[in-house]
Design a protein around this motif. Structure first.
Motif, short mmCIF file in Angstrom:
data_model
loop_
_atom_site.label_atom_id
_atom_site.label_comp_id
_atom_site.label_asym_id
_atom_site.label_seq_id
_atom_site.Cartn_x
_atom_site.Cartn_y
_atom_site.Cartn_z
N TYR A 1 -13.17 -8.08 -6.69
CA TYR A 1 -13.64 -6.92 -5.94
C TYR A 1 -13.06 -7.01 -4.54
O TYR A 1 -13.21 -8.03 -3.86
CB TYR A 1 -15.17 -6.85 -5.88
CG TYR A 1 -15.66 -5.70 -5.04
CD1 TYR A 1 -15.57 -4.39 -5.50
CD2 TYR A 1 -16.17 -5.91 -3.77
CE1 TYR A 1 -16.00 -3.32 -4.71
CE2 TYR A 1 -16.61 -4.86 -2.98
CZ TYR A 1 -16.52 -3.56 -3.46
OH TYR A 1 -16.94 -2.52 -2.68
N ALA A 2 -12.41 -5.93 -4.10
CA ALA A 2 -11.81 -5.88 -2.77
C ALA A 2 -12.26 -4.60 -2.09
O ALA A 2 -12.37 -3.54 -2.73
CB ALA A 2 -10.28 -5.91 -2.87
N ARG A 3 -12.52 -4.69 -0.77
CA ARG A 3 -12.94 -3.51 -0.02
C ARG A 3 -12.37 -3.56 1.38
O ARG A 3 -12.35 -4.59 2.02
CB ARG A 3 -14.46 -3.44 0.07
CG ARG A 3 -14.96 -2.23 0.84
CD ARG A 3 -16.46 -2.21 0.98
NE ARG A 3 -16.98 -3.33 1.74
CZ ARG A 3 -17.01 -3.41 3.06
NH1 ARG A 3 -16.50 -2.43 3.80
NH2 ARG A 3 -17.50 -4.45 3.67
N LEU B 1 -5.35 -3.40 1.39
CA LEU B 1 -6.01 -4.43 0.58
C LEU B 1 -5.09 -5.59 0.22
O LEU B 1 -5.49 -6.46 -0.54
CB LEU B 1 -6.53 -3.79 -0.72
CG LEU B 1 -7.64 -2.76 -0.57
CD1 LEU B 1 -7.80 -1.96 -1.86
CD2 LEU B 1 -8.94 -3.45 -0.22
N GLN C 1 -6.44 -9.29 0.41
CA GLN C 1 -7.50 -9.54 -0.57
C GLN C 1 -6.96 -9.54 -1.99
O GLN C 1 -7.30 -10.42 -2.80
CB GLN C 1 -8.60 -8.48 -0.44
CG GLN C 1 -9.36 -8.56 0.87
CD GLN C 1 -10.41 -7.47 0.98
OE1 GLN C 1 -11.26 -7.35 0.10
NE2 GLN C 1 -10.32 -6.66 2.03
N LEU C 2 -6.11 -8.56 -2.31
CA LEU C 2 -5.56 -8.48 -3.66
C LEU C 2 -4.72 -9.70 -4.00
O LEU C 2 -4.80 -10.23 -5.12
CB LEU C 2 -4.74 -7.20 -3.83
CG LEU C 2 -5.52 -5.88 -3.71
CD1 LEU C 2 -4.56 -4.70 -3.80
CD2 LEU C 2 -6.59 -5.79 -4.77
N ILE D 1 -9.30 -6.08 -11.24
CA ILE D 1 -9.74 -5.98 -9.84
C ILE D 1 -10.21 -4.55 -9.56
O ILE D 1 -9.54 -3.58 -9.93
CB ILE D 1 -8.60 -6.37 -8.87
CG1 ILE D 1 -8.19 -7.83 -9.10
CG2 ILE D 1 -9.02 -6.14 -7.42
CD1 ILE D 1 -7.00 -8.29 -8.29
N GLU E 1 -11.62 -1.83 -6.56
CA GLU E 1 -11.37 -1.62 -5.13
C GLU E 1 -12.25 -0.52 -4.56
O GLU E 1 -12.62 0.41 -5.28
CB GLU E 1 -9.91 -1.20 -4.90
CG GLU E 1 -8.89 -2.14 -5.43
CD GLU E 1 -7.47 -1.59 -5.32
OE1 GLU E 1 -7.29 -0.48 -4.76
OE2 GLU E 1 -6.55 -2.26 -5.81
N ASP E 2 -12.55 -0.65 -3.27
CA ASP E 2 -13.23 0.41 -2.52
C ASP E 2 -12.53 0.55 -1.18
O ASP E 2 -12.09 -0.43 -0.59
CB ASP E 2 -14.71 0.08 -2.27
CG ASP E 2 -15.61 0.56 -3.38
OD1 ASP E 2 -15.32 1.61 -3.98
OD2 ASP E 2 -16.62 -0.12 -3.65
N ARG E 3 -12.49 1.77 -0.68
CA ARG E 3 -11.97 2.06 0.66
C ARG E 3 -13.04 2.81 1.43
O ARG E 3 -12.87 3.94 1.82
CB ARG E 3 -10.68 2.88 0.58
CG ARG E 3 -9.54 2.11 -0.03
CD ARG E 3 -8.27 2.95 -0.08
NE ARG E 3 -7.25 2.28 -0.85
CZ ARG E 3 -6.41 1.38 -0.37
NH1 ARG E 3 -6.49 1.02 0.88
NH2 ARG E 3 -5.51 0.81 -1.14
N GLY F 1 -16.31 1.57 -6.45
CA GLY F 1 -15.68 0.37 -7.00
C GLY F 1 -16.71 -0.72 -7.27
O GLY F 1 -16.65 -1.40 -8.30
N ARG G 1 -17.06 -8.54 2.48
CA ARG G 1 -16.36 -7.48 1.77
C ARG G 1 -17.21 -6.98 0.59
O ARG G 1 -16.95 -5.92 0.05
CB ARG G 1 -15.01 -7.95 1.22
CG ARG G 1 -14.06 -8.48 2.25
CD ARG G 1 -13.50 -7.39 3.14
NE ARG G 1 -14.40 -7.12 4.25
CZ ARG G 1 -14.43 -5.98 4.96
NH1 ARG G 1 -13.61 -5.01 4.68
NH2 ARG G 1 -15.27 -5.81 5.94
#
Length: 187
Positions: free
Chosen positions: A5-7, A15, A18-19, A30, A32-34, A44, A65
């Motif tokens: 999980y990346a934000r 990202l 984090q990615l 994975i 994701e949120d922005r 996400g 995050r």
């Protein structure tokens, strides 16, 4: 299965860091949120929580995050624990699927509870001190006692509509009905 999980908080940020870390950690999928962490709607995060199954581990680059606050983090990890899903933070080296990771996480939880209790105690002490000085919290009454009595009298006379009384007095219908109930209780 390891799920990442990346934000990031804004569209201006990316990202990549984090990615890269999540891919290096071996995450098979994975999410994701922005969005800002302050926003409660994070699709996400909701998707990964819906997707994860018992035995899976959600991997994040850093705990900040993943959640908006320590309380939010504790709530999410409690939910994950009830579903037998682990949480692993790469930067803080916390893994709730291990005994030491659970211990560290529970220490965080205990500190958060202690902080909440301190805030509650300080708030109560402040309210008590204010009352001792004659200050009482809450919203002030919309009308004086005389105007309250007048609004009830206008209502009882049935010469004006509720709307008209509220317009004349500058109050809402619920406020008028509250005054009427209070007057009936005093009779």
């Amino acid at each position: 299965m390891l799920l990442g999980y990346a934000r990031v908080s804004t569209d201006d940020q990316n990202l990549h860091l984090q990615l890269d870390a999540l891919n290096l950690a071996g995450c098979e999928k994975i999410f994701e949120d922005r969005f800002s962490g302050a926003k409660s709607e994070r699709p996400g995060l909701q998707n990964i929580l819906d997707y994860a199954r018992s035995g899976d581990t959600i991997v994040v680059w850093r705990l900040d995050r993943f959640s908006r606050s320590l309380k939010d983090l504790i709530d999410i990890v409690t939910l994950l624990g009830s579903k037998e899903i682990g949480l692993k933070s790469l930067q803080e080296a916390i893994d709730t699927s291990s005994s030491s990771g659970k211990l560290i996480f529970h220490l965080f939880g205990a500190l958060a509870e202690f902080e909440r209790n301190l805030i509650r105690e300080r708030t109560q002490a402040g309210l008590k001190a204010a009352r001792a000085r004659g200050r009482h919290g809450g919203r002030p009454k919309a009308l004086s006692q005389d105007k309250q009595a007048l609004s009830v009298k206008l209502y009882d006379d049935k010469k004006h509509t509720v709307y008209q009384i509220c317009e004349m007095m500058g109050i809402s219908k619920p406020t008028l009905y509250k005054y009427i109930e209070a007057a009936k209780g005093n009779q």
